[in-house]
Scaffold this motif. Structure first.
Motif, PDB file in Angstrom:
ATOM      1  N   LEU A  76      -1.235   3.364  -2.423  1.00  0.00           N
ATOM      2  CA  LEU A  76      -1.853   4.674  -2.240  1.00  0.00           C
ATOM      3  C   LEU A  76      -1.005   5.514  -1.286  1.00  0.00           C
ATOM      4  O   LEU A  76      -0.626   5.039  -0.217  1.00  0.00           O
ATOM      5  CB  LEU A  76      -3.247   4.534  -1.648  1.00  0.00           C
ATOM      6  N   ILE A  77      -0.747   6.745  -1.691  1.00  0.00           N
ATOM      7  CA  ILE A  77      -0.054   7.685  -0.826  1.00  0.00           C
ATOM      8  C   ILE A  77      -1.060   8.756  -0.431  1.00  0.00           C
ATOM      9  O   ILE A  77      -1.660   9.407  -1.295  1.00  0.00           O
ATOM     10  CB  ILE A  77       1.148   8.318  -1.549  1.00  0.00           C
ATOM     11  N   PHE A  78      -1.222   8.931   0.878  1.00  0.00           N
ATOM     12  CA  PHE A  78      -2.266   9.814   1.383  1.00  0.00           C
ATOM     13  C   PHE A  78      -1.714  11.177   1.807  1.00  0.00           C
ATOM     14  O   PHE A  78      -0.572  11.287   2.262  1.00  0.00           O
ATOM     15  CB  PHE A  78      -2.956   9.180   2.594  1.00  0.00           C
ATOM     16  N   GLY A  79      -2.557  12.185   1.693  1.00  0.00           N
ATOM     17  CA  GLY A  79      -2.269  13.480   2.286  1.00  0.00           C
ATOM     18  C   GLY A  79      -2.567  13.442   3.771  1.00  0.00           C
ATOM     19  O   GLY A  79      -2.998  12.427   4.317  1.00  0.00           O
ATOM     20  N   GLN A  80      -2.358  14.593   4.421  1.00  0.00           N
ATOM     21  CA  GLN A  80      -2.472  14.651   5.871  1.00  0.00           C
ATOM     22  C   GLN A  80      -3.919  14.621   6.352  1.00  0.00           C
ATOM     23  O   GLN A  80      -4.184  14.343   7.521  1.00  0.00           O
ATOM     24  CB  GLN A  80      -1.798  15.928   6.399  1.00  0.00           C
ATOM     25  N   GLY A  81      -4.822  14.935   5.456  1.00  0.00           N
ATOM     26  CA  GLY A  81      -6.230  14.919   5.827  1.00  0.00           C
ATOM     27  C   GLY A  81      -6.775  16.294   6.166  1.00  0.00           C
ATOM     28  O   GLY A  81      -6.039  17.174   6.633  1.00  0.00           O
ATOM     29  N   THR A  82      -8.054  16.468   5.920  1.00  0.00           N
ATOM     30  CA  THR A  82      -8.787  17.683   6.296  1.00  0.00           C
ATOM     31  C   THR A  82     -10.031  17.258   7.049  1.00  0.00           C
ATOM     32  O   THR A  82     -10.825  16.461   6.552  1.00  0.00           O
ATOM     33  CB  THR A  82      -9.206  18.497   5.060  1.00  0.00           C
ATOM     34  N   GLU A  83     -10.182  17.779   8.249  1.00  0.00           N
ATOM     35  CA  GLU A  83     -11.371  17.454   9.037  1.00  0.00           C
ATOM     36  C   GLU A  83     -12.474  18.453   8.713  1.00  0.00           C
ATOM     37  O   GLU A  83     -12.330  19.652   8.971  1.00  0.00           O
ATOM     38  CB  GLU A  83     -11.070  17.474  10.525  1.00  0.00           C
ATOM     39  N   LEU A  84     -13.546  17.952   8.144  1.00  0.00           N
ATOM     40  CA  LEU A  84     -14.657  18.807   7.734  1.00  0.00           C
ATOM     41  C   LEU A  84     -15.788  18.715   8.750  1.00  0.00           C
ATOM     42  O   LEU A  84     -16.242  17.620   9.088  1.00  0.00           O
ATOM     43  CB  LEU A  84     -15.176  18.391   6.358  1.00  0.00           C
ATOM     44  N   SER A  85     -16.206  19.854   9.230  1.00  0.00           N
ATOM     45  CA  SER A  85     -17.384  19.899  10.095  1.00  0.00           C
ATOM     46  C   SER A  85     -18.497  20.628   9.349  1.00  0.00           C
ATOM     47  O   SER A  85     -18.241  21.548   8.572  1.00  0.00           O
ATOM     48  CB  SER A  85     -17.071  20.606  11.407  1.00  0.00           C
ATOM     49  N   VAL A  86     -19.725  20.185   9.560  1.00  0.00           N
ATOM     50  CA  VAL A  86     -20.884  20.757   8.900  1.00  0.00           C
ATOM     51  C   VAL A  86     -21.812  21.330   9.979  1.00  0.00           C
ATOM     52  O   VAL A  86     -22.275  20.593  10.855  1.00  0.00           O
ATOM     53  CB  VAL A  86     -21.626  19.710   8.054  1.00  0.00           C
TER      54      VAL A  86
END
Lengths: 115, 115
Positions: A103-113
């Motif tokens: 698996l190659i991952f992206g940098q990520g997105t931090e989601l706040s609700v």
């Protein structure tokens, strides 16, 4: 080499609203898989949704759906009716069996609700 | 569902010592295991691919003599960080799968702190 790019380091959504997380990837292969993983503060990796590249139909899992645009190499995640428990890091990931299935991952997105 | 157990969950060691992290597939035989490293607020970076009964395949830039990986059985892979230094402090995550087409299952991760 394959790359996965998430251009949104942080996103915020109001509870019960809809949010879309973006992901693009680069590959020369025609057969591969795409994933969205959720990583809450516990750091456990949770599979949210999976898409096979050969399928034209966009994958859906309850409140989670994707917009898969193969020609554009785009794979966005839509979260409907956002809940407080959706707050987490979200990673887009690519996998090709020609590359040993890693698996190659992206940098990520931090989601706040927001309540 | 498939369970992957990682042990220990967290470990503190002194600089210069070695530490071993175990990754076990509890209810399936894992032909392949992957080891990832994750720094705070960053993505998962693949360190190596571990196939049962053969030498691990390391990603570019990962020192194989420093990060020793052993996959001696179909249910256990170990990562040994040798001569640990403070810069090795990180979150290490393993994942495992039954076969090439099977989904990946992640362990809960190990937080390593080197003092």
């Amino acid at each position: 080499a394959q790359t996965v790019t998430q251009s949104q380091p942080e996103m915020s959504v109001q509870e019960a609203e809809t949010v879309t997380l973006s992901c693009t990837y680069d590959t020369s292969e025609s057969d591969y898989y795409l994933f969205w993983y959720k990583q809450p503060p516990s750091r456990q990796m949770i599979l949210v949704i999976r898409q096979e590249a050969y399928k034209q139909q966009n994958a859906t899992e309850n409140r989670f759906s994707v917009n898969f645009q193969k020609a554009a190499k785009s794979f966005s995640l839509k979260i409907s009716d956002s809940q407080l428990g959706d707050a987490a890091m979200y990673f887009c990931a690519y996998r090709s069996d020609n590359q040993g299935g890693k698996l190659i991952f992206g940098q990520g997105t931090e989601l706040s609700v927001k309540p | 569902g498939a369970v992957v157990s990682q042990h220990p969950s967290w470990v503190i060691c002194k600089s210069g010592t070695s530490v071993k992290i175990e990754c076990r597939s509890l209810d399936f035989q894992a032909t392949t295991m992957f080891w990832y490293r994750q720094f705070p607020k960053q993505s998962l970076m693949l360190m190596a691919t571990s196939n049962e009964g053969s030498k691990a395949t390391y990603e570019q830039g990962v020192e194989k003599d420093k990060f020793l990986i052993n996959h001696a059985s179909l249910t256990l892979s170990t990562l040994t960080v040798t001569s640990a230094h403070p810069e090795d402090s990180s979150f290490y995550i393993c994942s495992a799968r039954r076969s090439q087409m099977a989904p990946l299952h992640f362990g809960n991760g190990t937080r390593l702190t080197v003092t």
